[in-house]
Scaffold this active site. Structure first.
Site, PDB file in Angstrom:
ATOM      1  N   PRO A   9       0.793  -1.230   0.000  1.00 46.34           N
ATOM      2  CA  PRO A   9       0.000   0.000   0.000  1.00 46.34           C
ATOM      3  C   PRO A   9       0.823   1.277   0.000  1.00 46.34           C
ATOM      4  O   PRO A   9       1.822   1.388   0.722  1.00 46.34           O
ATOM      5  CB  PRO A   9      -0.802  -0.110   1.307  1.00 46.34           C
ATOM      6  CG  PRO A   9      -0.892  -1.564   1.577  1.00 46.34           C
ATOM      7  CD  PRO A   9       0.373  -2.173   1.042  1.00 46.34           C
ATOM      8  N   ASN A  10       0.379   2.205  -0.821  1.00 49.15           N
ATOM      9  CA  ASN A  10       0.905   3.571  -0.913  1.00 49.15           C
ATOM     10  C   ASN A  10       2.253   3.686  -1.612  1.00 49.15           C
ATOM     11  O   ASN A  10       2.716   4.802  -1.867  1.00 49.15           O
ATOM     12  CB  ASN A  10       0.987   4.237   0.478  1.00 49.15           C
ATOM     13  CG  ASN A  10      -0.375   4.401   1.107  1.00 49.15           C
ATOM     14  OD1 ASN A  10      -1.263   4.983   0.496  1.00 49.15           O
ATOM     15  ND2 ASN A  10      -0.564   3.865   2.293  1.00 49.15           N
ATOM     16  N   ARG A  17       5.207  11.035  -2.462  1.00 49.86           N
ATOM     17  CA  ARG A  17       4.790  10.758  -1.079  1.00 49.86           C
ATOM     18  C   ARG A  17       5.897  11.127  -0.084  1.00 49.86           C
ATOM     19  O   ARG A  17       6.995  10.551  -0.143  1.00 49.86           O
ATOM     20  CB  ARG A  17       4.501   9.258  -0.958  1.00 49.86           C
ATOM     21  CG  ARG A  17       4.174   8.791   0.434  1.00 49.86           C
ATOM     22  CD  ARG A  17       4.175   7.272   0.507  1.00 49.86           C
ATOM     23  NE  ARG A  17       3.782   6.830   1.833  1.00 49.86           N
ATOM     24  CZ  ARG A  17       3.911   5.581   2.285  1.00 49.86           C
ATOM     25  NH1 ARG A  17       4.436   4.653   1.490  1.00 49.86           N
ATOM     26  NH2 ARG A  17       3.546   5.271   3.495  1.00 49.86           N
ATOM     27  N   TYR A  22      10.748   9.328   2.196  1.00 47.75           N
ATOM     28  CA  TYR A  22      10.919   8.241   1.216  1.00 47.75           C
ATOM     29  C   TYR A  22      11.764   8.629   0.003  1.00 47.75           C
ATOM     30  O   TYR A  22      12.009   7.778  -0.855  1.00 47.75           O
ATOM     31  CB  TYR A  22       9.544   7.743   0.762  1.00 47.75           C
ATOM     32  CG  TYR A  22       8.724   7.171   1.898  1.00 47.75           C
ATOM     33  CD1 TYR A  22       9.124   5.994   2.528  1.00 47.75           C
ATOM     34  CD2 TYR A  22       7.573   7.804   2.355  1.00 47.75           C
ATOM     35  CE1 TYR A  22       8.399   5.474   3.582  1.00 47.75           C
ATOM     36  CE2 TYR A  22       6.834   7.287   3.415  1.00 47.75           C
ATOM     37  CZ  TYR A  22       7.257   6.125   4.020  1.00 47.75           C
ATOM     38  OH  TYR A  22       6.541   5.598   5.071  1.00 47.75           O
ATOM     39  N   ASN A  73       8.498  -5.113  -0.269  1.00 48.37           N
ATOM     40  CA  ASN A  73       8.246  -3.991   0.636  1.00 48.37           C
ATOM     41  C   ASN A  73       6.736  -3.972   0.841  1.00 48.37           C
ATOM     42  O   ASN A  73       5.990  -3.532  -0.036  1.00 48.37           O
ATOM     43  CB  ASN A  73       8.733  -2.668   0.056  1.00 48.37           C
ATOM     44  CG  ASN A  73       8.526  -1.520   1.054  1.00 48.37           C
ATOM     45  OD1 ASN A  73       7.839  -1.668   2.072  1.00 48.37           O
ATOM     46  ND2 ASN A  73       9.113  -0.369   0.755  1.00 48.37           N
ATOM     47  N   ALA A  76       2.857  -0.616   5.077  1.00 52.11           N
ATOM     48  CA  ALA A  76       2.256  -0.754   6.403  1.00 52.11           C
ATOM     49  C   ALA A  76       1.808  -2.182   6.705  1.00 52.11           C
ATOM     50  O   ALA A  76       1.723  -2.581   7.870  1.00 52.11           O
ATOM     51  CB  ALA A  76       1.072   0.208   6.531  1.00 52.11           C
ATOM     52  N   GLU A  97      13.040  -8.694   2.759  1.00 54.90           N
ATOM     53  CA  GLU A  97      12.132  -7.594   3.092  1.00 54.90           C
ATOM     54  C   GLU A  97      12.879  -6.271   2.927  1.00 54.90           C
ATOM     55  O   GLU A  97      14.042  -6.166   3.319  1.00 54.90           O
ATOM     56  CB  GLU A  97      11.693  -7.780   4.551  1.00 54.90           C
ATOM     57  CG  GLU A  97      10.780  -6.703   5.084  1.00 54.90           C
ATOM     58  CD  GLU A  97      10.394  -6.965   6.547  1.00 54.90           C
ATOM     59  OE1 GLU A  97      10.907  -7.943   7.156  1.00 54.90           O
ATOM     60  OE2 GLU A  97       9.587  -6.185   7.068  1.00 54.90           O
ATOM     61  N   HIS A  99      12.528  -1.991   3.521  1.00 52.82           N
ATOM     62  CA  HIS A  99      11.864  -0.754   3.913  1.00 52.82           C
ATOM     63  C   HIS A  99      12.769   0.401   3.517  1.00 52.82           C
ATOM     64  O   HIS A  99      13.957   0.399   3.859  1.00 52.82           O
ATOM     65  CB  HIS A  99      11.559  -0.710   5.414  1.00 52.82           C
ATOM     66  CG  HIS A  99      10.571  -1.747   5.824  1.00 52.82           C
ATOM     67  ND1 HIS A  99       9.225  -1.649   5.509  1.00 52.82           N
ATOM     68  CD2 HIS A  99      10.723  -2.928   6.456  1.00 52.82           C
ATOM     69  CE1 HIS A  99       8.603  -2.731   5.959  1.00 52.82           C
ATOM     70  NE2 HIS A  99       9.490  -3.524   6.541  1.00 52.82           N
ATOM     71  N   ARG A 106      11.506   5.688  13.551  1.00 57.43           N
ATOM     72  CA  ARG A 106      10.181   6.294  13.382  1.00 57.43           C
ATOM     73  C   ARG A 106       9.246   5.840  14.506  1.00 57.43           C
ATOM     74  O   ARG A 106       9.696   5.381  15.541  1.00 57.43           O
ATOM     75  CB  ARG A 106       9.648   5.936  11.984  1.00 57.43           C
ATOM     76  CG  ARG A 106      10.601   6.432  10.878  1.00 57.43           C
ATOM     77  CD  ARG A 106      10.068   6.125   9.506  1.00 57.43           C
ATOM     78  NE  ARG A 106       8.802   6.829   9.266  1.00 57.43           N
ATOM     79  CZ  ARG A 106       7.968   6.529   8.271  1.00 57.43           C
ATOM     80  NH1 ARG A 106       8.267   5.531   7.437  1.00 57.43           N
ATOM     81  NH2 ARG A 106       6.857   7.204   8.114  1.00 57.43           N
TER      82      ARG A 106
HETATM   83  C1  DQA Z   1       7.804   1.519   4.508  1.00 59.63           C
HETATM   84  C2  DQA Z   1       7.690   1.745   6.021  1.00 59.63           C
HETATM   85  C3  DQA Z   1       6.282   1.475   6.514  1.00 59.63           C
HETATM   86  O1  DQA Z   1       6.208   1.725   7.918  1.00 59.63           O
HETATM   87  C4  DQA Z   1       5.299   2.375   5.815  1.00 59.63           C
HETATM   88  O2  DQA Z   1       3.977   2.074   6.226  1.00 59.63           O
HETATM   89  C5  DQA Z   1       5.425   2.325   4.335  1.00 59.63           C
HETATM   90  C6  DQA Z   1       6.759   2.319   3.750  1.00 59.63           C
HETATM   91  C7  DQA Z   1       9.190   1.906   3.962  1.00 59.63           C
HETATM   92  O3  DQA Z   1       9.491   1.497   2.840  1.00 59.63           O
HETATM   93  O4  DQA Z   1       9.942   2.624   4.629  1.00 59.63           O
HETATM   94  O5  DQA Z   1       4.439   2.374   3.610  1.00 59.63           O
HETATM   95  O6  DQA Z   1       7.604   0.126   4.245  1.00 59.63           O
END
Ligand code: DQA
Length: 146
Positions: A9-10, A17, A22, A73, A76, A97, A99, A106
């Site tokens: 998501p996102n 964003r 990011y 990735n 959330a 994984e 991030h 954070r």
């Molecule tokens: C993320 C970190 C997550 O906490 C966040 O919800 C994201 C992006 C990152 O790539 O830093 O959507 O996965």
């Protein structure tokens, strides 16, 4: 060799964003960088971005038989997506994984990842380049070097 690349998501809005968190690299640029690095390992890449946990689970179930490894990735979903965690655990593929941000610096709710116990390793906080590092690590795992 085939690498599956999943973004949750996102992450489709990367570039615009919260760039202070990011960065400004877009998802299209990340996917291109992943494909280029994977090609150096004679690997091709199948990529999915979805804002829906169920769609990611469906896609993993569909693609896992043709994949050799997974870069994910989960956004959330890493922090609360039990169905996704179960799908990653069940897919039988080595997984890395990613991030982009350093989740440890954070909010506390980002400190726990449900995925971390079911993946080979994680690359956290190194920006968009983390995806390329993940491909390198995954290729070594698949080739049996790690
Ligand atoms: C993320 C970190 C997550 O906490 C966040 O919800 C994201 C992006 C990152 O790539 O830093 O959507 O996965």
């Amino acid at each position: 060799m085939r690498i599956l690349l999943v973004n949750g998501p996102n992450l489709n809005t990367l570039g615009a964003r919260e760039p202070e968190i990011y960065g400004t690299t877009t998802l299209a640029q990340i996917e291109a960088a992943v494909r280029a690095r994977a090609a150096e390992f004679q690997a091709d890449v199948r990529a999915l971005q979805s804002n829906s946990e169920g769609a990611i689970v469906d896609w993993l179930q569909q693609e896992q038989a043709d994949g050799d490894g997974l870069v994910i990735n989960a956004g959330a979903l890493a922090h609360y997506g039990i169905a996704l965690r179960d799908a990653v655990a069940a897919c039988g593929l080595p997984a890395v994984e990613v991030h982009i941000s350093n989740v440890w610096r954070r909010e506390e709710f980002r400190h726990a990842s449900l995925l971390s116990p079911v993946v080979s390793g994680a690359i956290v906080g190194l920006g968009a380049h983390g995806y390329v590092l993940a491909v390198e690590a995954l290729a070594r795992i698949i080739q049996g070097a790690e």
